[in-house]
Design a protein around this motif. Sequence first.
Motif, PDB file in Angstrom:
ATOM      1  N   ASP A   1      70.986  35.690   6.435  1.00 46.45           N
ATOM      2  CA  ASP A   1      71.025  36.389   7.718  1.00 46.45           C
ATOM      3  C   ASP A   1      69.592  36.662   8.157  1.00 46.45           C
ATOM      4  O   ASP A   1      68.665  35.989   7.703  1.00 46.45           O
ATOM      5  CB  ASP A   1      71.881  37.658   7.670  1.00 46.45           C
TER       6      ASP A   1
ATOM      7  N   ARG B   1      66.595  39.659  10.000  1.00 48.88           N
ATOM      8  CA  ARG B   1      66.189  40.946  10.564  1.00 48.88           C
ATOM      9  C   ARG B   1      65.242  40.663  11.718  1.00 48.88           C
ATOM     10  O   ARG B   1      64.354  39.817  11.612  1.00 48.88           O
ATOM     11  CB  ARG B   1      65.518  41.817   9.500  1.00 48.88           C
TER      12      ARG B   1
ATOM     13  N   SER C   1      73.650  51.312  19.629  1.00 49.58           N
ATOM     14  CA  SER C   1      73.798  49.895  19.954  1.00 49.58           C
ATOM     15  C   SER C   1      72.943  49.511  21.161  1.00 49.58           C
ATOM     16  O   SER C   1      72.872  50.253  22.144  1.00 49.58           O
ATOM     17  CB  SER C   1      75.260  49.566  20.259  1.00 49.58           C
TER      18      SER C   1
ATOM     19  N   CYS D   1      75.596  42.568  20.791  1.00 51.44           N
ATOM     20  CA  CYS D   1      75.503  43.975  20.408  1.00 51.44           C
ATOM     21  C   CYS D   1      74.846  44.097  19.034  1.00 51.44           C
ATOM     22  O   CYS D   1      75.378  43.606  18.037  1.00 51.44           O
ATOM     23  CB  CYS D   1      76.901  44.590  20.382  1.00 51.44           C
ATOM     24  N   LEU D   2      73.695  44.756  18.987  1.00 49.40           N
ATOM     25  CA  LEU D   2      72.975  44.964  17.731  1.00 49.40           C
ATOM     26  C   LEU D   2      72.839  46.457  17.453  1.00 49.40           C
ATOM     27  O   LEU D   2      72.740  47.267  18.373  1.00 49.40           O
ATOM     28  CB  LEU D   2      71.584  44.338  17.795  1.00 49.40           C
ATOM     29  N   THR D   3      72.812  46.807  16.174  1.00 51.96           N
ATOM     30  CA  THR D   3      72.681  48.198  15.752  1.00 51.96           C
ATOM     31  C   THR D   3      71.235  48.489  15.385  1.00 51.96           C
ATOM     32  O   THR D   3      70.631  47.763  14.586  1.00 51.96           O
ATOM     33  CB  THR D   3      73.579  48.485  14.536  1.00 51.96           C
TER      34      THR D   3
ATOM     35  N   ALA E   1      66.671  45.411  14.048  1.00 53.91           N
ATOM     36  CA  ALA E   1      68.112  45.278  13.857  1.00 53.91           C
ATOM     37  C   ALA E   1      68.379  44.151  12.882  1.00 53.91           C
ATOM     38  O   ALA E   1      67.583  43.216  12.752  1.00 53.91           O
ATOM     39  CB  ALA E   1      68.814  45.014  15.190  1.00 53.91           C
ATOM     40  N   ASP E   2      69.517  44.233  12.195  1.00 58.36           N
ATOM     41  CA  ASP E   2      69.969  43.149  11.335  1.00 58.36           C
ATOM     42  C   ASP E   2      70.914  42.249  12.121  1.00 58.36           C
ATOM     43  O   ASP E   2      71.767  42.734  12.875  1.00 58.36           O
ATOM     44  CB  ASP E   2      70.690  43.704  10.101  1.00 58.36           C
ATOM     45  N   VAL E   3      70.769  40.938  11.925  1.00 58.37           N
ATOM     46  CA  VAL E   3      71.620  39.950  12.583  1.00 58.37           C
ATOM     47  C   VAL E   3      72.373  39.197  11.494  1.00 58.37           C
ATOM     48  O   VAL E   3      71.755  38.547  10.641  1.00 58.37           O
ATOM     49  CB  VAL E   3      70.788  38.975  13.439  1.00 58.37           C
ATOM     50  N   SER E   4      73.686  39.289  11.501  1.00 56.88           N
ATOM     51  CA  SER E   4      74.490  38.681  10.445  1.00 56.88           C
ATOM     52  C   SER E   4      74.498  37.159  10.545  1.00 56.88           C
ATOM     53  O   SER E   4      74.177  36.571  11.586  1.00 56.88           O
ATOM     54  CB  SER E   4      75.931  39.193  10.522  1.00 56.88           C
TER      55      SER E   4
ATOM     56  N   THR F   1      76.733  36.042  13.371  1.00 57.79           N
ATOM     57  CA  THR F   1      76.096  36.127  14.686  1.00 57.79           C
ATOM     58  C   THR F   1      75.116  34.981  14.883  1.00 57.79           C
ATOM     59  O   THR F   1      75.045  34.389  15.966  1.00 57.79           O
ATOM     60  CB  THR F   1      75.378  37.477  14.854  1.00 57.79           C
TER      61      THR F   1
ATOM     62  N   PHE G   1      70.982  33.214  18.901  1.00 60.24           N
ATOM     63  CA  PHE G   1      70.011  33.854  18.007  1.00 60.24           C
ATOM     64  C   PHE G   1      69.455  32.862  16.983  1.00 60.24           C
ATOM     65  O   PHE G   1      68.317  32.991  16.541  1.00 60.24           O
ATOM     66  CB  PHE G   1      70.648  35.036  17.273  1.00 60.24           C
TER      67      PHE G   1
END
Length: 221
Positions: A21, A23, A41, A48-50, A61-64, A67, A73
């Motif tokens: 994943d 960051r 968010s 939508c990112l946290t 934010a972390d991107v899975s 995603t 992305f």
Amino acid sequence: MFTGIIESVGSIQQLQPLQGDCRVQVATGKLDLSDVKLGDSIAVNGVCLTVIELQGHSFWADVSGETLRCTTFNDFKTGQKVNLEKALMPTTRMGGHLVSGHVDGLGEVIEIKQAARSVFFKIKADMSIAKYIAAKGSITVDGTSLTVNAVNDCEFELNIIPQTLAETIFNTYNVGMFVNLEVDLLARYLERLLTMGKIEGKEKVSTLTESMLREHGFIRN
């Protein structure tokens, strides 16, 4: 939830791959972060990112992996401009439409041309989501709430006014590039209601039919 009204154009500051994943650090431009706290968010190009860390005029934010697989992305580069919107509040004006920040798929920009003071865009969507796109309906492109002018099979047309061009990343688009698409939430739920399958081994027939929707003005000829 979001409205699809872009609040700022930011940029990707850093991308850190982390075992499948990623960051990401996003510089937020004119976006006011004074009321943002960890866990809030923010939509980045409609995703939508946290917020996991605030750092000056930027956030991390972390991107899975999911995603990365389903959105643009995966192709982001440092310095790339992105559309930004904070999650809506109960007092937010609903200038666009309800946007979840959950991207349904990608679209390809296949035509761009001047149309008076606006710019005409034609985008091709995958068949799996094109069925949800309707003329004069709503579509979210990289987080921007827009009205669809026309639809032809998997292609749909948009006219982007000068204000939207100035306040979003539409002015960076080129033919052949891909964008994040999110269809109208109502279209997805209507399909589910119209195609309800078997429940607990019994066939359940929905009372919501095309003729009923037409009778009450939800579908027009």
